[in-house]
Design an enzyme around this catalytic site. Sequence first.
Site, PDB file in Angstrom:
ATOM      1  N   LYS A 159       0.683  -0.767   0.304  1.00 34.55           N
ATOM      2  CA  LYS A 159       0.075   0.159  -0.045  1.00 34.55           C
ATOM      3  C   LYS A 159       1.014   1.202  -0.128  1.00 34.55           C
ATOM      4  O   LYS A 159       1.365   1.917   1.478  1.00 34.55           O
ATOM      5  CB  LYS A 159      -0.742   0.062   0.811  1.00 34.55           C
ATOM      6  CG  LYS A 159      -2.258   0.799   1.032  1.00 34.55           C
ATOM      7  CD  LYS A 159      -2.529   0.225   2.030  1.00 34.55           C
ATOM      8  CE  LYS A 159      -4.034   1.486   2.740  1.00 34.55           C
ATOM      9  NZ  LYS A 159      -5.136   1.918   0.910  1.00 34.55           N
TER      10      LYS A 159
HETATM   11  N1  PPE Z   1      -7.811  -1.689  -3.038  1.00 34.02           N
HETATM   12  C1  PPE Z   1      -7.448  -0.029  -2.342  1.00 34.02           C
HETATM   13  C2  PPE Z   1      -6.653   0.537  -3.854  1.00 34.02           C
HETATM   14  C3  PPE Z   1      -7.891   0.656  -1.376  1.00 34.02           C
HETATM   15  O1  PPE Z   1      -6.836   1.668  -1.497  1.00 34.02           O
HETATM   16  C4  PPE Z   1      -8.261   0.081  -0.488  1.00 34.02           C
HETATM   17  C5  PPE Z   1      -8.303   0.316   0.785  1.00 34.02           C
HETATM   18  C6  PPE Z   1      -8.672  -1.132  -0.325  1.00 34.02           C
HETATM   19  C7  PPE Z   1      -8.494  -1.870  -1.597  1.00 34.02           C
HETATM   20  C8  PPE Z   1      -9.457  -2.089   0.544  1.00 34.02           C
HETATM   21  O2  PPE Z   1      -8.368  -2.000   1.647  1.00 34.02           O
HETATM   22  P1  PPE Z   1      -9.241  -2.656   3.442  1.00 34.02           P
HETATM   23  O3  PPE Z   1      -9.509  -1.073   3.903  1.00 34.02           O
HETATM   24  O4  PPE Z   1      -7.946  -3.268   3.938  1.00 34.02           O
HETATM   25  O5  PPE Z   1      -9.524  -3.125   2.857  1.00 34.02           O
HETATM   26  N2  PPE Z   1      -8.290   1.732   1.289  1.00 34.02           N
HETATM   27  C9  PPE Z   1      -8.275   2.855   1.928  1.00 34.02           C
HETATM   28  C10 PPE Z   1      -7.518   4.434   1.283  1.00 34.02           C
HETATM   29  C11 PPE Z   1      -8.859   5.254   1.159  1.00 34.02           C
HETATM   30  C12 PPE Z   1      -8.499   6.652   0.457  1.00 34.02           C
HETATM   31  O6  PPE Z   1      -8.791   6.777   0.422  1.00 34.02           O
HETATM   32  O7  PPE Z   1      -7.730   7.122   1.644  1.00 34.02           O
HETATM   33  C13 PPE Z   1      -9.459   2.524   2.762  1.00 34.02           C
HETATM   34  O8  PPE Z   1     -10.806   2.360   2.891  1.00 34.02           O
HETATM   35  O9  PPE Z   1      -9.165   2.728   4.409  1.00 34.02           O
END
Ligand code: PPE
Length: 306
Positions: A159
């Site tokens: 990430k």
């Molecule tokens: N894909 C991406 C690209 C992503 O950024 C997130 C989280 C997810 C999948 C889902 O992952 P999880 O949160 O572990 O279920 N995105 C984070 C950032 C959003 C933002 O705008 O900043 C979040 O949901 O916190």
Amino acid sequence: MPINKSDKIWFNGEFVPWDEAKVHVMSHALHYGSSVFEGIRAYKTAGGPAVWMLDGHVRRLFESAKVYRMEIPYSFEEVKEAILETVRVNKHEACYIRPLVFRGYGELGVDPRGCPVDVVIATIEWGRYLGQEAIEQGVDVCISSWRRMAPDTFPALAKCGANYANSQLMKLEALENGYVEAIALDVAGYVSEGSGENLFIVRDGTLITPPLGFSVLGGLTRSAVITLAGDLGIPVQEQAIPRELLYIADEVFFTGTAAEITPIRSIDRVTIGAGRRGPITERLQVEFFGITEGEIPDRHGWLTPV
Ligand code: PPE
């Protein structure tokens, strides 16, 4: 979304007032995208705030840093404790937590080795990511003309701030065209994920999501939904999803810490299912929100009391 300031930010081991948490403009991360971060929610429960999947998030933070050879100068336990302490210090009932690890101010040039690794933990009060109504009504999204990064370009499981250059292109294009969010295809043309969300479809009672390796982040909410589906006896398949399967799915929804479980009611103006939240999405939401809000017993140990 506008930022609701909290009182203090944890900055390299110390709490500093929100307005004083500053970095130098020549910091490496600002020029070269050399940051890794997390997004974590603390939910309001009857017993006070509780952090959702704290271990999983901190683990992913360390793994993201490992991929980029960034040495986090704190232990796993120290980072966990600092996160809990930041929620306490700011007296939140519920909040969004943003730990950020980045190459700071040291040298200029792509080679990051002469720059320190700085760590901050900020908290803000954040509502529904895709709008208040999204959770019930669903959102209208499009397929992005931008593809997700190929697996040998940027590592999707890390990430990293740099990945979000691609996410921003997706998001800006979607908003410009009147959609709330975009879904990207991967380099081979299969469905990957949203700009900040994983994606699931429901087809004939089975939940389907792209496997890791299709340029998706290994989402914690994705894992939680797979586990909850198991509890509810809903079969889950991780398999390649061709674009047209989205249009003919019974239900489609996003998952993410920020987005939680958000139904998708149309894609490229094609109505999905009945054009509103589907029954399986709703069952999963009832479980998810029931556990996060402390109304259903936390049978998987996902909440850490602050
Ligand atoms: N894909 C991406 C690209 C992503 O950024 C997130 C989280 C997810 C999948 C889902 O992952 P999880 O949160 O572990 O279920 N995105 C984070 C950032 C959003 C933002 O705008 O900043 C979040 O949901 O916190």
